[in-house]
Design a protein around this motif. Structure first.
Motif, PDB file in Angstrom:
ATOM      1  N   ALA A  29       1.160 106.839  52.144  1.00 19.47           N
ATOM      2  CA  ALA A  29       0.963 106.325  53.499  1.00 19.47           C
ATOM      3  C   ALA A  29       0.393 107.443  54.374  1.00 19.47           C
ATOM      4  O   ALA A  29       0.728 108.618  54.183  1.00 19.47           O
ATOM      5  CB  ALA A  29       2.283 105.827  54.079  1.00 19.47           C
ATOM      6  N   SER A  30      -0.458 107.083  55.324  1.00 16.89           N
ATOM      7  CA  SER A  30      -0.999 108.087  56.241  1.00 16.89           C
ATOM      8  C   SER A  30       0.123 108.599  57.142  1.00 16.89           C
ATOM      9  O   SER A  30       1.153 107.938  57.311  1.00 16.89           O
ATOM     10  CB  SER A  30      -2.114 107.473  57.093  1.00 16.89           C
ATOM     11  OG  SER A  30      -1.566 106.568  58.038  1.00 16.89           O
ATOM     12  N   ASP A  73       0.825 106.040  59.882  1.00 19.79           N
ATOM     13  CA  ASP A  73       1.561 104.853  59.429  1.00 19.79           C
ATOM     14  C   ASP A  73       3.022 105.202  59.140  1.00 19.79           C
ATOM     15  O   ASP A  73       3.932 104.445  59.479  1.00 19.79           O
ATOM     16  CB  ASP A  73       0.913 104.270  58.166  1.00 19.79           C
ATOM     17  CG  ASP A  73      -0.446 103.644  58.453  1.00 19.79           C
ATOM     18  OD1 ASP A  73      -0.733 103.361  59.631  1.00 19.79           O
ATOM     19  OD2 ASP A  73      -1.208 103.439  57.492  1.00 19.79           O
ATOM     20  N   LEU A 115       5.974  98.950  50.304  1.00 23.01           N
ATOM     21  CA  LEU A 115       4.651  99.510  50.581  1.00 23.01           C
ATOM     22  C   LEU A 115       3.636  98.825  49.675  1.00 23.01           C
ATOM     23  O   LEU A 115       3.779  98.838  48.459  1.00 23.01           O
ATOM     24  CB  LEU A 115       4.668 101.016  50.295  1.00 23.01           C
ATOM     25  CG  LEU A 115       3.353 101.765  50.446  1.00 23.01           C
ATOM     26  CD1 LEU A 115       3.026 102.013  51.900  1.00 23.01           C
ATOM     27  CD2 LEU A 115       3.428 103.099  49.693  1.00 23.01           C
ATOM     28  N   GLU A 159      -2.056  97.192  51.591  1.00 23.92           N
ATOM     29  CA  GLU A 159      -2.503  96.784  52.932  1.00 23.92           C
ATOM     30  C   GLU A 159      -1.447  96.967  54.029  1.00 23.92           C
ATOM     31  O   GLU A 159      -1.789  97.059  55.196  1.00 23.92           O
ATOM     32  CB  GLU A 159      -2.923  95.310  52.944  1.00 23.92           C
ATOM     33  CG  GLU A 159      -4.231  95.028  52.228  1.00 23.92           C
ATOM     34  CD  GLU A 159      -4.014  94.838  50.742  1.00 23.92           C
ATOM     35  OE1 GLU A 159      -2.889  94.438  50.368  1.00 23.92           O
ATOM     36  OE2 GLU A 159      -4.925  95.130  49.950  1.00 23.92           O
ATOM     37  N   TRP A 160      -0.171  96.945  53.648  1.00 24.67           N
ATOM     38  CA  TRP A 160       0.842  96.959  54.705  1.00 24.67           C
ATOM     39  C   TRP A 160       2.121  97.664  54.263  1.00 24.67           C
ATOM     40  O   TRP A 160       2.342  97.911  53.073  1.00 24.67           O
ATOM     41  CB  TRP A 160       1.161  95.533  55.170  1.00 24.67           C
ATOM     42  CG  TRP A 160       1.276  94.507  54.072  1.00 24.67           C
ATOM     43  CD1 TRP A 160       0.317  93.597  53.724  1.00 24.67           C
ATOM     44  CD2 TRP A 160       2.377  94.311  53.176  1.00 24.67           C
ATOM     45  NE1 TRP A 160       0.760  92.843  52.665  1.00 24.67           N
ATOM     46  CE2 TRP A 160       2.020  93.240  52.315  1.00 24.67           C
ATOM     47  CE3 TRP A 160       3.617  94.897  53.010  1.00 24.67           C
ATOM     48  CZ2 TRP A 160       2.869  92.779  51.300  1.00 24.67           C
ATOM     49  CZ3 TRP A 160       4.464  94.445  51.994  1.00 24.67           C
ATOM     50  CH2 TRP A 160       4.073  93.393  51.173  1.00 24.67           C
ATOM     51  N   ILE A 161       2.942  97.948  55.265  1.00 21.02           N
ATOM     52  CA  ILE A 161       4.305  98.443  55.036  1.00 21.02           C
ATOM     53  C   ILE A 161       5.237  97.427  55.684  1.00 21.02           C
ATOM     54  O   ILE A 161       5.021  97.040  56.831  1.00 21.02           O
ATOM     55  CB  ILE A 161       4.526  99.814  55.702  1.00 21.02           C
ATOM     56  CG1 ILE A 161       3.558 100.858  55.141  1.00 21.02           C
ATOM     57  CG2 ILE A 161       5.982 100.273  55.536  1.00 21.02           C
ATOM     58  CD1 ILE A 161       3.511 102.150  55.963  1.00 21.02           C
ATOM     59  N   GLU A 218       0.357  96.945  59.539  1.00 21.34           N
ATOM     60  CA  GLU A 218      -0.899  96.916  58.794  1.00 21.34           C
ATOM     61  C   GLU A 218      -1.342  98.368  58.631  1.00 21.34           C
ATOM     62  O   GLU A 218      -1.460  99.097  59.611  1.00 21.34           O
ATOM     63  CB  GLU A 218      -1.969  96.123  59.558  1.00 21.34           C
ATOM     64  CG  GLU A 218      -1.620  94.669  59.797  1.00 21.34           C
ATOM     65  CD  GLU A 218      -1.408  93.877  58.494  1.00 21.34           C
ATOM     66  OE1 GLU A 218      -1.986  94.267  57.446  1.00 21.34           O
ATOM     67  OE2 GLU A 218      -0.653  92.893  58.537  1.00 21.34           O
ATOM     68  N   ARG A 219      -1.585  98.776  57.396  1.00 17.03           N
ATOM     69  CA  ARG A 219      -1.928 100.175  57.171  1.00 17.03           C
ATOM     70  C   ARG A 219      -3.321 100.492  57.686  1.00 17.03           C
ATOM     71  O   ARG A 219      -4.274  99.765  57.426  1.00 17.03           O
ATOM     72  CB  ARG A 219      -1.824 100.522  55.683  1.00 17.03           C
ATOM     73  CG  ARG A 219      -0.395 100.433  55.187  1.00 17.03           C
ATOM     74  CD  ARG A 219      -0.301 100.724  53.724  1.00 17.03           C
ATOM     75  NE  ARG A 219      -0.701 102.097  53.411  1.00 17.03           N
ATOM     76  CZ  ARG A 219      -0.794 102.563  52.177  1.00 17.03           C
ATOM     77  NH1 ARG A 219      -0.549 101.779  51.153  1.00 17.03           N
ATOM     78  NH2 ARG A 219      -1.156 103.809  51.974  1.00 17.03           N
ATOM     79  N   ARG A 220      -3.386 101.559  58.461  1.00 15.65           N
ATOM     80  CA  ARG A 220      -4.668 102.115  58.880  1.00 15.65           C
ATOM     81  C   ARG A 220      -4.947 103.294  57.961  1.00 15.65           C
ATOM     82  O   ARG A 220      -4.037 104.032  57.622  1.00 15.65           O
ATOM     83  CB  ARG A 220      -4.600 102.671  60.313  1.00 15.65           C
ATOM     84  CG  ARG A 220      -4.667 101.603  61.395  1.00 15.65           C
ATOM     85  CD  ARG A 220      -3.273 101.143  61.719  1.00 15.65           C
ATOM     86  NE  ARG A 220      -3.211 100.593  63.087  1.00 15.65           N
ATOM     87  CZ  ARG A 220      -2.454  99.558  63.420  1.00 15.65           C
ATOM     88  NH1 ARG A 220      -1.729  98.945  62.514  1.00 15.65           N
ATOM     89  NH2 ARG A 220      -2.416  99.155  64.654  1.00 15.65           N
ATOM     90  N   HIS A 265      -5.596 103.509  54.883  1.00 19.15           N
ATOM     91  CA  HIS A 265      -4.942 103.537  53.578  1.00 19.15           C
ATOM     92  C   HIS A 265      -5.922 103.892  52.474  1.00 19.15           C
ATOM     93  O   HIS A 265      -5.556 104.074  51.335  1.00 19.15           O
ATOM     94  CB  HIS A 265      -4.259 102.202  53.273  1.00 19.15           C
ATOM     95  CG  HIS A 265      -5.195 101.052  53.172  1.00 19.15           C
ATOM     96  ND1 HIS A 265      -5.662 100.408  54.280  1.00 19.15           N
ATOM     97  CD2 HIS A 265      -5.760 100.450  52.106  1.00 19.15           C
ATOM     98  CE1 HIS A 265      -6.490  99.434  53.879  1.00 19.15           C
ATOM     99  NE2 HIS A 265      -6.552  99.444  52.582  1.00 19.15           N
TER     100      HIS A 265
END
Ligand SMILES: Nc1ncnc2c1ncn2[C@@H]1O[C@H](COP(=O)(O)OP(=O)(O)O)[C@@H](O)[C@H]1O
Ligand SMILES: [Mg+2]
Length: 150
Positions: free
Chosen positions: A32-33, A36, A65, A68-70, A137-139, A141
């Motif tokens: 994960a960034s 995020d 995780l 696309e999302w967490i 929503e992951r930015r 990723h």
């Protein structure tokens, strides 16, 4: 897809923040960034504190995780919340003295969780418990894959 669950003990305010710090670390480890993981950490921290302060038996924080999302699910079988809109009002708090004496109970936990989420859902029944679902929503990723900065 990766998933992990943390148990949070009731009234254990001394260890408040340990589960959420661990969650942040695990998310980073799994790609994960930083941004995020930080948002997820805020959600997990506020959820963790509420489990400690309000849920008589504590509860669980489940983190999933995907690419696309967490997703963060916070569940307890505590007293529940009669009026969710009221509980969500910034500044509203029923924190007991033992928590406010330590500086908790600003009434900003749930609003912060909602603000940090792209999707926020809360279900609660008095005498049964509370379930909160937050999705980020992951930015960025793709950053880990392409080697670019997030
Ligand atoms: N898991 C929970 N079980 C029962 N009540 C809760 C729970 N989480 C929050 N609440 C209620 O919602 C209120 C607002 O929560 P929050 O926004 O986190 O602020 P604070 O924890 O500072 O009071 C709490 O004071 C409490 O009355
Ligand atoms: Mg709180």
């Amino acid at each position: 897809m990766k998933q992990f669950v943390h148990l949070v003990k009731p009234r254990d305010i001394e260890h408040g923040g340990i589960a959420s710090a661990e969650i942040k670390r695990e998310l980073r480890e799994w790609g994960a960034s930083a941004a995020d993981a930080r948002r997820a950490g805020i959600i997990a921290f506020e959820g963790e504190m509420n489990l400690i302060v309000y849920a008589d038996h504590g509860g669980t924080i489940q983190v999933t995780l995907s690419r696309e999302w967490i997703e963060i699910l916070i569940a307890d079988d505590g007293p529940g919340i009669g009026d969710i809109d009221l509980a969500m009002t910034p500044g509203y708090s029923t924190a007991p003295a033992w928590a406010t004496n330590l500086g908790f109970g600003a009434g900003m936990g749930l609003p912060n969780m909602q603000r940090s989420s792209d999707e926020f859902e809360m279900h609660s029944h008095v005498g049964q418990g509370t379930l909160i679902r937050c999705r980020i929503e992951r930015r960025g990723h793709d950053a880990a894959r392409t080697g670019q900065a997030p």
